[in-house]
Design a protein around this motif. Sequence first.
Motif, PDB file in Angstrom:
ATOM      1  N   GLY A 176       0.657  -0.989   0.300  1.00  0.00           N
ATOM      2  CA  GLY A 176      -0.068  -0.051  -0.100  1.00  0.00           C
ATOM      3  C   GLY A 176       0.996   1.117  -0.053  1.00  0.00           C
ATOM      4  N   GLY A 177       1.827   1.202   0.514  1.00  0.00           N
ATOM      5  CA  GLY A 177       2.818   2.574   0.772  1.00  0.00           C
ATOM      6  C   GLY A 177       3.486   2.583  -0.553  1.00  0.00           C
ATOM      7  N   VAL A 178       4.067   1.500  -1.246  1.00  0.00           N
ATOM      8  CA  VAL A 178       4.516   1.599  -2.509  1.00  0.00           C
ATOM      9  C   VAL A 178       3.694   2.232  -3.510  1.00  0.00           C
ATOM     10  CG1 VAL A 178       5.498   0.455  -4.486  1.00  0.00           C
ATOM     11  CG2 VAL A 178       6.279   0.080  -2.138  1.00  0.00           C
ATOM     12  N   LEU A 179       2.323   1.763  -3.593  1.00  0.00           N
ATOM     13  CA  LEU A 179       1.312   2.313  -4.429  1.00  0.00           C
ATOM     14  C   LEU A 179       0.823   3.789  -4.132  1.00  0.00           C
ATOM     15  CD1 LEU A 179      -0.908  -0.907  -4.571  1.00  0.00           C
ATOM     16  CD2 LEU A 179       0.373   0.170  -6.480  1.00  0.00           C
ATOM     17  N   GLY A 180       0.738   3.912  -2.706  1.00  0.00           N
ATOM     18  CA  GLY A 180       0.379   5.505  -2.429  1.00  0.00           C
ATOM     19  C   GLY A 180       1.487   6.294  -2.922  1.00  0.00           C
TER      20      GLY A 180
ATOM     21  N   SER B  86       4.495  17.262  -0.540  1.00  0.00           N
ATOM     22  CA  SER B  86       3.882  17.195   0.844  1.00  0.00           C
ATOM     23  C   SER B  86       2.539  16.012   0.477  1.00  0.00           C
ATOM     24  CB  SER B  86       3.482  18.141   1.613  1.00  0.00           C
ATOM     25  OG  SER B  86       2.497  18.715   1.251  1.00  0.00           O
ATOM     26  N   GLY B  87       1.965  15.931  -0.663  1.00  0.00           N
ATOM     27  CA  GLY B  87       0.735  15.175  -1.021  1.00  0.00           C
ATOM     28  C   GLY B  87       1.211  13.716  -1.188  1.00  0.00           C
ATOM     29  N   LYS B  88       2.651  13.561  -1.561  1.00  0.00           N
ATOM     30  CA  LYS B  88       3.075  12.202  -1.780  1.00  0.00           C
ATOM     31  C   LYS B  88       3.385  11.733  -0.461  1.00  0.00           C
ATOM     32  CE  LYS B  88       6.178  10.707  -5.035  1.00  0.00           C
ATOM     33  NZ  LYS B  88       7.225  10.788  -5.982  1.00  0.00           N
ATOM     34  N   LYS B  89       3.820  12.336   0.645  1.00  0.00           N
ATOM     35  CA  LYS B  89       3.771  11.699   1.852  1.00  0.00           C
ATOM     36  C   LYS B  89       2.362  11.330   2.440  1.00  0.00           C
ATOM     37  CE  LYS B  89       8.048  14.274   3.081  1.00  0.00           C
ATOM     38  NZ  LYS B  89       8.649  15.354   3.817  1.00  0.00           N
ATOM     39  N   ILE B  90       1.441  12.094   2.278  1.00  0.00           N
ATOM     40  CA  ILE B  90       0.226  11.516   2.885  1.00  0.00           C
ATOM     41  C   ILE B  90      -0.283  10.547   1.948  1.00  0.00           C
ATOM     42  CG2 ILE B  90      -2.230  12.744   3.008  1.00  0.00           C
ATOM     43  CD1 ILE B  90      -1.053  15.271   3.449  1.00  0.00           C
ATOM     44  N   ALA B  91      -0.232  10.402   0.807  1.00  0.00           N
ATOM     45  CA  ALA B  91      -0.672   9.513   0.137  1.00  0.00           C
ATOM     46  C   ALA B  91       0.002   7.961   0.376  1.00  0.00           C
ATOM     47  CB  ALA B  91      -0.618   9.631  -1.681  1.00  0.00           C
ATOM     48  N   THR B  92       1.203   8.204   0.625  1.00  0.00           N
ATOM     49  CA  THR B  92       2.120   7.035   0.985  1.00  0.00           C
ATOM     50  C   THR B  92       1.544   6.357   2.402  1.00  0.00           C
ATOM     51  OG1 THR B  92       3.998   7.811  -0.356  1.00  0.00           O
ATOM     52  CG2 THR B  92       4.332   5.985   1.488  1.00  0.00           C
ATOM     53  N   ALA B  93       1.225   7.391   3.420  1.00  0.00           N
ATOM     54  CA  ALA B  93       1.034   7.113   4.702  1.00  0.00           C
ATOM     55  C   ALA B  93      -0.566   6.384   4.609  1.00  0.00           C
ATOM     56  CB  ALA B  93       0.906   8.160   5.532  1.00  0.00           C
ATOM     57  N   ALA B  94      -1.443   6.929   3.594  1.00  0.00           N
ATOM     58  CA  ALA B  94      -2.609   6.445   3.611  1.00  0.00           C
ATOM     59  C   ALA B  94      -2.640   5.226   2.842  1.00  0.00           C
ATOM     60  CB  ALA B  94      -3.636   7.398   2.952  1.00  0.00           C
ATOM     61  N   GLY B  95      -2.036   5.044   1.788  1.00  0.00           N
ATOM     62  CA  GLY B  95      -1.505   3.675   1.179  1.00  0.00           C
ATOM     63  C   GLY B  95      -1.067   2.466   2.162  1.00  0.00           C
ATOM     64  N   ALA B  96      -0.223   2.902   3.089  1.00  0.00           N
ATOM     65  CA  ALA B  96       0.250   2.083   3.908  1.00  0.00           C
ATOM     66  C   ALA B  96      -0.668   1.501   4.898  1.00  0.00           C
ATOM     67  CB  ALA B  96       1.410   2.795   4.757  1.00  0.00           C
ATOM     68  N   VAL B  97      -1.586   2.599   5.466  1.00  0.00           N
ATOM     69  CA  VAL B  97      -2.525   2.282   6.103  1.00  0.00           C
ATOM     70  C   VAL B  97      -3.551   1.453   5.965  1.00  0.00           C
ATOM     71  CG1 VAL B  97      -4.470   3.255   7.826  1.00  0.00           C
ATOM     72  CG2 VAL B  97      -2.143   4.151   8.044  1.00  0.00           C
ATOM     73  N   ALA B  98      -4.222   1.731   4.541  1.00  0.00           N
ATOM     74  CA  ALA B  98      -5.040   0.955   3.838  1.00  0.00           C
ATOM     75  C   ALA B  98      -4.515  -0.357   3.597  1.00  0.00           C
ATOM     76  CB  ALA B  98      -5.560   1.633   2.495  1.00  0.00           C
TER      77      ALA B  98
END
Length: 187
Positions: free
Chosen positions: A82-86, A93-105
């Motif tokens: 999920g983190g790799v896809l996010g 800074s949107g990339k960091k949020i997307a990576t974190a959200a991808g990792a959680v999901a």
Amino acid sequence: MSKSIVIGSTLAVLGLGGLAFGAYQIQATNSAPQYAEIINVERITDTVETPHEVCDNVAVTRQRPSKDPNRIAGTAVGAIVGGVLGNQVGGGSGKKIATAAGAVAGGFAGREVQGRMQQGDTYTTTEQRCRTVTDTQEQFKGYDVEYRIDGKVFDARLDEAPKGERVPLVDGKPQWQAAGEASKSSS
């Protein structure tokens, strides 16, 4: 002696003997009943219940014990994917949020996938299952016979049912009592 006196005496003796014999027969006939009258015959049985155990072999499907009951491996792999896809989405800074959200999901999705895989990991074995079964059987006890002698009602328990509606008396008792059967008065 004269012939007529001999004949007369003989006839008198024979007549008196016949009269005495006839009186004896009347007295013997009227003195006691000759038969017992059967009123009722009832077959008697007891119900005997015998419990016993019956066992069967039954196929049972069980879930294998999990080597990872907390599903840590699925969560970790899901979070990485999920983190790799996010990380592929957005920039700055949107990339960091997307990576974190991808990792959680991804972590949540990985945990659920591992849970479903573990539920499908089953094996089949044979187990013995036992239960108590009760057999019921009728046990013959005899015949309860109700009979009447000279207006009085009696009963007896016999091994065999009497034949017919009357039973001959022997010494004032029904013939089956000659063999020692017990009876009691119920009048």
